[in-house]
Design an enzyme around this catalytic site. Structure first.
Site, PDB file in Angstrom:
ATOM      1  N   TYR A 106       0.822  -1.214   0.000  1.00 43.79           N
ATOM      2  CA  TYR A 106       0.000   0.000   0.000  1.00 43.79           C
ATOM      3  C   TYR A 106       0.855   1.263   0.000  1.00 43.79           C
ATOM      4  CZ  TYR A 106      -3.305   3.553   1.535  1.00 43.79           C
ATOM      5  OH  TYR A 106      -4.058   4.699   1.636  1.00 43.79           O
ATOM      6  N   ASP A 201      -3.886   9.733   2.048  1.00 48.53           N
ATOM      7  CA  ASP A 201      -3.816   8.405   2.662  1.00 48.53           C
ATOM      8  C   ASP A 201      -4.884   8.336   3.743  1.00 48.53           C
ATOM      9  OD1 ASP A 201      -3.187   5.988   3.743  1.00 48.53           O
ATOM     10  OD2 ASP A 201      -1.260   6.594   4.582  1.00 48.53           O
ATOM     11  N   ASP A 204     -11.391   4.541   5.520  1.00 45.65           N
ATOM     12  CA  ASP A 204     -12.633   4.432   4.757  1.00 45.65           C
ATOM     13  C   ASP A 204     -13.555   5.623   5.023  1.00 45.65           C
ATOM     14  OD1 ASP A 204     -12.073   1.898   3.551  1.00 45.65           O
ATOM     15  OD2 ASP A 204     -12.416   0.961   5.490  1.00 45.65           O
TER      16      ASP A 204
END
Length: 334
Positions: A106, A201, A204
């Site tokens: 990621y 970054d 949710d």
């Protein structure tokens, strides 16, 4: 010399919740109502199980060896535990944010997909990313002169420095200017055209990160970028969240007048095992996200360790979409 840190109290807002306090109403045995957080987790003997209304009907579990930290900030619940198979794990509001084993996928992709697509980026803004992994990756680019970072939750920063030093090593870079505050407000106050790249970054779109997925935020990002500047934002899973992705793509195509692309990569401990990225550029010099032109000089960042996941081939491959997602995303171009 470590990164500079400032606290912007005027940029700080209280934790915001969704309808019904961001909670699901549960009925107890005696008929009383109680609330569970919108994202919640359980520990059944020896196991951490991650559940959320964002992926109903399924849970993601890791075997727990030891809980290392558990706290509650002004914004979210924070947990760190030692897992049996993925090393130490950082959990925010019941949702896994990173593990020592797969965080490289990621962190490296959300950073190098945008920064390797433009020549000589000098000034970068990171919104969120309190664990410091994106800072570590941005610092690999020798052309970078200034890295501004706005993270709303100081507890995440402190916990990462304590339990994930190999991730949080980015905070030690003297080019980093850390602001503890609200990224939405920070961007509104940023000078127009001041950044070559913005990396969002976020967690949710529930609770404190919700605004980072909405149109006014993307408008602020576009305003803060120079002509031909780029943004990369976390953009959910194409297996679980095509409705959210559709909205993000629609908003970005309306706001960003350069290139707009969706990419994805594999992160085993994220829901469905994949995560997506939205990459956009402002009007100006053409940006071809699919073909990197600014390779990383690894000799300039040996202190941050070798790249574990990103390379030029996987960069281009990240933009190859499965047919069902390609059809939906390309339809938003019209």
């Amino acid at each position: 010399m470590d990164a500079k840190e400032t606290s912007a109290t005027d940029l700080k807002r209280p934790r915001e919740e969704d309808d019904n306090g961001g909670a699901a109403t549960m009925e107890t045995e005696n008929g009383d109502q109680k609330k569970e957080p919108a994202c919640f987790s359980t520990v059944i003997p020896g196991w951490f199980s991650e559940m959320s209304p964002m992926w109903p009907g399924e849970a993601h579990s890791l075997k727990v060896e030891k809980v290392l930290f558990q706290g509650k900030s002004d914004y979210q619940d924070v947990i760190v535990f030692q897992s049996a198979t993925y090393g130490k794990v950082l959990v925010l509001d019941g949702v896994i944010q990173l593990t020592e084993r797969d965080e490289c996928a990621y962190q490296e992709m959300i950073t190098h997909l945008p920064l390797c697509s433009i020549p000589n980026p000098k000034k970068v803004l990171v919104i969120g990313g309190g664990d410091g992994g994106v800072l570590r990756e941005v610092a690999r680019h020798a052309s970078i002169e200034q890295i501004d970072m706005c993270e709303i939750d100081k507890m995440v920063v402190d916990v990462s420095k304590q339990f994930f030093p190999d991730v949080a090593i980015g905070y030690e870079d003297p080019r980093v200017n850390l602001v503890i505050g609200d990224g939405v407000a920070f961007l509104k106050n940023a000078a127009e055209g001041s950044y070559d790249a913005v990396i969002v970054d976020s967690s949710d779109p529930i609770g404190p990160a919700k605004e980072l997925f909405e149109k006014p935020f993307f408008q602020s990002v576009a305003r803060a970028l120079r002509p031909g500047g780029v943004v990369c934002t976390q953009a959910e899973s194409l297996w679980l969240h095509m409705d959210i992705i559709e909205d993000i793509v629609s908003n970005c195509r309306e706001i960003f007048k350069g290139s707009v692309n969706y990419a994805w990569t594999s992160v085993p401990t994220y829901p469905s095992g994949v995560i997506g990225f939205m990459l956009c550029s402002t009007e100006g010099p053409d940006v071809d996200f699919k073909h990197p032109l600014n390779p990383i000089d690894e000799s300039s960042s040996k202190s941050n360790g070798p790249l574990k996941f990103y390379n030029a081939e996987i960069h281009s491959a990240a933009f190859c979409l499965p047919s069902f997602a390609k059809k939906v995303i390309e339809s938003k171009a019209n």
